[in-house]
Design a protein around this motif. Structure first.
Motif, PDB file in Angstrom:
ATOM      1  N   LEU A  15     -90.957  69.764  80.138  1.00  0.00           N
ATOM      2  CA  LEU A  15     -90.015  68.654  80.008  1.00  0.00           C
ATOM      3  C   LEU A  15     -89.183  68.772  78.730  1.00  0.00           C
ATOM      4  CD1 LEU A  15     -92.276  65.747  81.266  1.00  0.00           C
ATOM      5  CD2 LEU A  15     -90.305  66.707  82.438  1.00  0.00           C
ATOM      6  N   LYS A  16     -89.814  69.217  77.664  1.00  0.00           N
ATOM      7  CA  LYS A  16     -89.099  69.370  76.386  1.00  0.00           C
ATOM      8  C   LYS A  16     -87.982  70.399  76.501  1.00  0.00           C
ATOM      9  CE  LYS A  16     -92.778  67.958  73.266  1.00  0.00           C
ATOM     10  NZ  LYS A  16     -93.715  68.398  72.220  1.00  0.00           N
ATOM     11  N   CYS A  20     -86.505  66.268  77.237  1.00  0.00           N
ATOM     12  CA  CYS A  20     -87.268  65.060  77.552  1.00  0.00           C
ATOM     13  C   CYS A  20     -88.551  65.040  76.720  1.00  0.00           C
ATOM     14  CB  CYS A  20     -87.594  65.027  79.044  1.00  0.00           C
ATOM     15  SG  CYS A  20     -88.519  63.565  79.537  1.00  0.00           S
ATOM     16  N   VAL A  22     -91.775  62.880  75.477  1.00  0.00           N
ATOM     17  CA  VAL A  22     -92.524  61.747  76.000  1.00  0.00           C
ATOM     18  C   VAL A  22     -93.634  61.356  75.041  1.00  0.00           C
ATOM     19  CG1 VAL A  22     -93.897  60.913  77.936  1.00  0.00           C
ATOM     20  CG2 VAL A  22     -92.070  62.562  78.353  1.00  0.00           C
ATOM     21  N   TYR A  33     -94.455  58.400  83.718  1.00  0.00           N
ATOM     22  CA  TYR A  33     -93.070  58.683  83.339  1.00  0.00           C
ATOM     23  C   TYR A  33     -92.746  60.164  83.554  1.00  0.00           C
ATOM     24  CZ  TYR A  33     -88.846  59.092  80.530  1.00  0.00           C
ATOM     25  OH  TYR A  33     -87.575  59.360  80.108  1.00  0.00           O
ATOM     26  N   GLU A  37     -89.847  61.816  85.856  1.00  0.00           N
ATOM     27  CA  GLU A  37     -88.865  62.767  85.329  1.00  0.00           C
ATOM     28  C   GLU A  37     -88.874  64.066  86.137  1.00  0.00           C
ATOM     29  OE1 GLU A  37     -86.458  62.613  82.762  1.00  0.00           O
ATOM     30  OE2 GLU A  37     -86.892  60.502  83.153  1.00  0.00           O
TER      31      GLU A  37
END
Length: 69
Positions: A15-16, A20, A22, A33, A37
């Motif tokens: 995600l990073k 993104c 979290v 979440y 995503e």
């Protein structure tokens, strides 16, 4: 190319890569979440279906473990 993810941390790293980050302080909310995503990333064709499925399995297992406690 499908990244070999094994842990929820590996999913966070994925995600990073897309910007993104979290951290809510509530692990259950974080996992939910991240799942949302990932779904959006799949629908936007940012990740492959295999990568999405692998990440979702990891997060679902982690969420199940948290709910058992």
């Amino acid at each position: 190319m499908v990244n070999q993810m094994k842990t929820a941390y590996d999913v966070q790293v994925l995600l990073k890569r897309f910007g993104c980050y979290v951290y809510f302080g509530d692990r259950e909310l974080e996992l939910e979440y991240m799942m949302d995503e990932l779904k959006e990333m799949l629908l936007s064709n940012l990740i492959e279906k295999e990568e999405w499925a692998q990440a979702m399995t990891i997060l679902q297992n982690e969420l199940t473990n948290i709910k058992r406690k």
